[in-house]
Enzyme design. Structure first.
Site, PDB file in Angstrom:
ATOM      1  N   ASN A  64       0.587  -1.530  -0.043  1.00 42.06           N
ATOM      2  CA  ASN A  64      -0.004  -0.284   0.111  1.00 42.06           C
ATOM      3  C   ASN A  64       1.140   0.398   0.056  1.00 42.06           C
ATOM      4  OD1 ASN A  64      -2.122   2.095   0.476  1.00 42.06           O
ATOM      5  ND2 ASN A  64      -2.156   1.437   3.220  1.00 42.06           N
ATOM      6  N   LYS A 106      -0.163   3.937  -0.275  1.00 43.43           N
ATOM      7  CA  LYS A 106      -0.843   5.301   0.349  1.00 43.43           C
ATOM      8  C   LYS A 106      -0.658   7.005  -0.577  1.00 43.43           C
ATOM      9  CE  LYS A 106       0.308   3.125   4.996  1.00 43.43           C
ATOM     10  NZ  LYS A 106       0.466   3.670   6.162  1.00 43.43           N
ATOM     11  N   HIS A 151      -9.204   1.007   4.972  1.00 44.05           N
ATOM     12  CA  HIS A 151      -7.696   1.041   5.952  1.00 44.05           C
ATOM     13  C   HIS A 151      -8.785   2.114   6.982  1.00 44.05           C
ATOM     14  CE1 HIS A 151      -3.863   2.121   6.727  1.00 44.05           C
ATOM     15  NE2 HIS A 151      -3.708   1.506   5.877  1.00 44.05           N
ATOM     16  N   GLU A 182      -7.165   4.390   8.088  1.00 46.53           N
ATOM     17  CA  GLU A 182      -6.485   5.706   7.856  1.00 46.53           C
ATOM     18  C   GLU A 182      -7.729   6.340   7.516  1.00 46.53           C
ATOM     19  OE1 GLU A 182      -3.014   5.646   5.619  1.00 46.53           O
ATOM     20  OE2 GLU A 182      -1.526   4.884   7.734  1.00 46.53           O
ATOM     21  N   GLU A 212      -5.333  -5.241  11.111  1.00 39.66           N
ATOM     22  CA  GLU A 212      -4.028  -4.167  11.001  1.00 39.66           C
ATOM     23  C   GLU A 212      -3.956  -3.597  11.678  1.00 39.66           C
ATOM     24  OE1 GLU A 212      -2.026  -2.549   6.842  1.00 39.66           O
ATOM     25  OE2 GLU A 212      -3.723  -2.182   7.301  1.00 39.66           O
ATOM     26  N   GLY A 245       3.233   2.374  10.762  1.00 34.19           N
ATOM     27  CA  GLY A 245       3.794   3.139  10.557  1.00 34.19           C
ATOM     28  C   GLY A 245       4.818   2.786  12.141  1.00 34.19           C
ATOM     29  N   SER A 264       3.710  -2.827  10.445  1.00 37.23           N
ATOM     30  CA  SER A 264       5.305  -2.042  10.699  1.00 37.23           C
ATOM     31  C   SER A 264       5.958  -3.748   9.795  1.00 37.23           C
ATOM     32  CB  SER A 264       5.108  -1.774  11.866  1.00 37.23           C
ATOM     33  OG  SER A 264       5.068  -0.895  12.226  1.00 37.23           O
TER      34      SER A 264
HETATM   35  C1  PEP Z   1      -0.465   0.303   6.571  1.00 39.68           C
HETATM   36  O1  PEP Z   1      -1.078   1.113   6.129  1.00 39.68           O
HETATM   37  O2  PEP Z   1      -1.043  -0.603   5.836  1.00 39.68           O
HETATM   38  C2  PEP Z   1       0.587  -0.122   7.072  1.00 39.68           C
HETATM   39  C3  PEP Z   1       0.050  -1.716   6.903  1.00 39.68           C
HETATM   40  O3  PEP Z   1       2.019   0.093   6.966  1.00 39.68           O
HETATM   41  P1  PEP Z   1       3.170  -0.161   7.554  1.00 39.68           P
HETATM   42  O4  PEP Z   1       3.964  -1.250   7.317  1.00 39.68           O
HETATM   43  O5  PEP Z   1       3.615   0.965   7.686  1.00 39.68           O
HETATM   44  O6  PEP Z   1       3.179  -0.297   9.094  1.00 39.68           O
END
Ligand code: PEP
Length: 250
Positions: free
Chosen positions: A9, A11, A93, A95, A163, A169, A209
């Site tokens: 992703n 973003k 998601h 976000e 998630e 992040g 992460s």
């Molecule tokens: C995400 O936003 O879907 C995600 C998993 O981000 P990150 O891997 O940067 O934690």
């Protein structure tokens, strides 16, 4: 047998210059033992599709509107995503849920439209740290699943990404037992609602992460069928070892 999936992703990152990362990824994985998906920003969907044509890399969108067309300035529809050459879409998601106030009902309506258009939907669920600390994780995940996943789900058109919001992040990752507990719970909820055939064929991704140095431990957890990766999917040099770890997980 579920084929594993490494999904990236991007973003709100990436311009035309970054398509070289996609080309490098395709060169590094000409015949992968898992599915590979990159979800770039909408502005890059078409060019990303051209860059990855005749490679093993699929392209997906990060969002779509619940309606097929109309007066929705700035939004994109499922048909537009298909027209741009993508076959997948991320929905719900955290976000989007946080920054755009998307509810489970919103996500379900978008997923219904995306599925009926022929897109594979990756529906995201996850708890906040406060919810985990209050021992509410499974209640939250259960509510998001029943609220966000439409009745039209199948093993082909649905992927679930667990998630935990506190892991996105941040560099913090749940321990394998915590990931296993939630993935096992999601699997049992899907089997209960859709029956064993569909419930066992939906792929469950972990996201939050995931990095080259923790991927193998995460992929060893039962019922983890791959990952949804944010930051570490932007560069082929970071995403490639994650893909290799997934392939090696069998
Ligand atoms: C995400 O936003 O879907 C995600 C998993 O981000 P990150 O891997 O940067 O934690």
């Amino acid at each position: 047998m579920r084929r594993k999936l490494a999904a990236g992703n991007w973003k709100m990152n990436g311009t035309g210059h970054d398509l070289s990362e996609l080309a490098a990824l395709a060169r590094a994985h000409p015949d992968p033992a898992c599915d590979i998906l990159i979800c770039p920003p909408a502005t890059l969907l078409h060019r990303a599709g051209e860059t990855t044509a005749d490679t093993a890399i699929a392209i997906g969108a990060q969002e779509c509107h619940a309606e097929e067309s109309g007066a929705h300035t700035g939004d994109i529809s499922a048909q537009m995503i298909l027209d741009a050459g993508a076959r997948h879409v991320i929905l719900g998601h955290s976000e989007r849920r946080q920054n755009h106030g998307e509810s489970d009902e919103d996500v379900r309506a978008k997923a219904r439209t995306a599925m009926s258009a022929g897109l594979t939907t990756i529906i995201c669920v996850g708890e906040t740290l406060a919810e985990r600390d209050a021992a509410n994780t499974l209640d939250i995940i259960g509510g998001q699943l029943s609220g966000s996943v439409p009745d039209t789900a199948t093993g082909e058109n649905l992927v679930i990404a667990y998630e935990p919001i506190w892991a996105i992040g941040t560099g913090r990752v749940p321990d394998p037992a915590q990931i296993g507990e939630v993935h096992g719970f999601i699997r049992s909820r899907l089997e209960r609602r859709f029956g064993a055939g569909v419930g066992r064929s939906v792929r469950l991704l972990y996201g939050g992460s995931v990095k080259p140095d923790n991927a193998a431990d995460i992929f060893a957890v039962p019922d983890v069928d791959g990952a949804l990766v944010g930051g570490a999917s932007l560069k082929a040099a970071d995403f490639s070892p994650i893909i290799t770890a997934l392939e090696a997980s069998g």
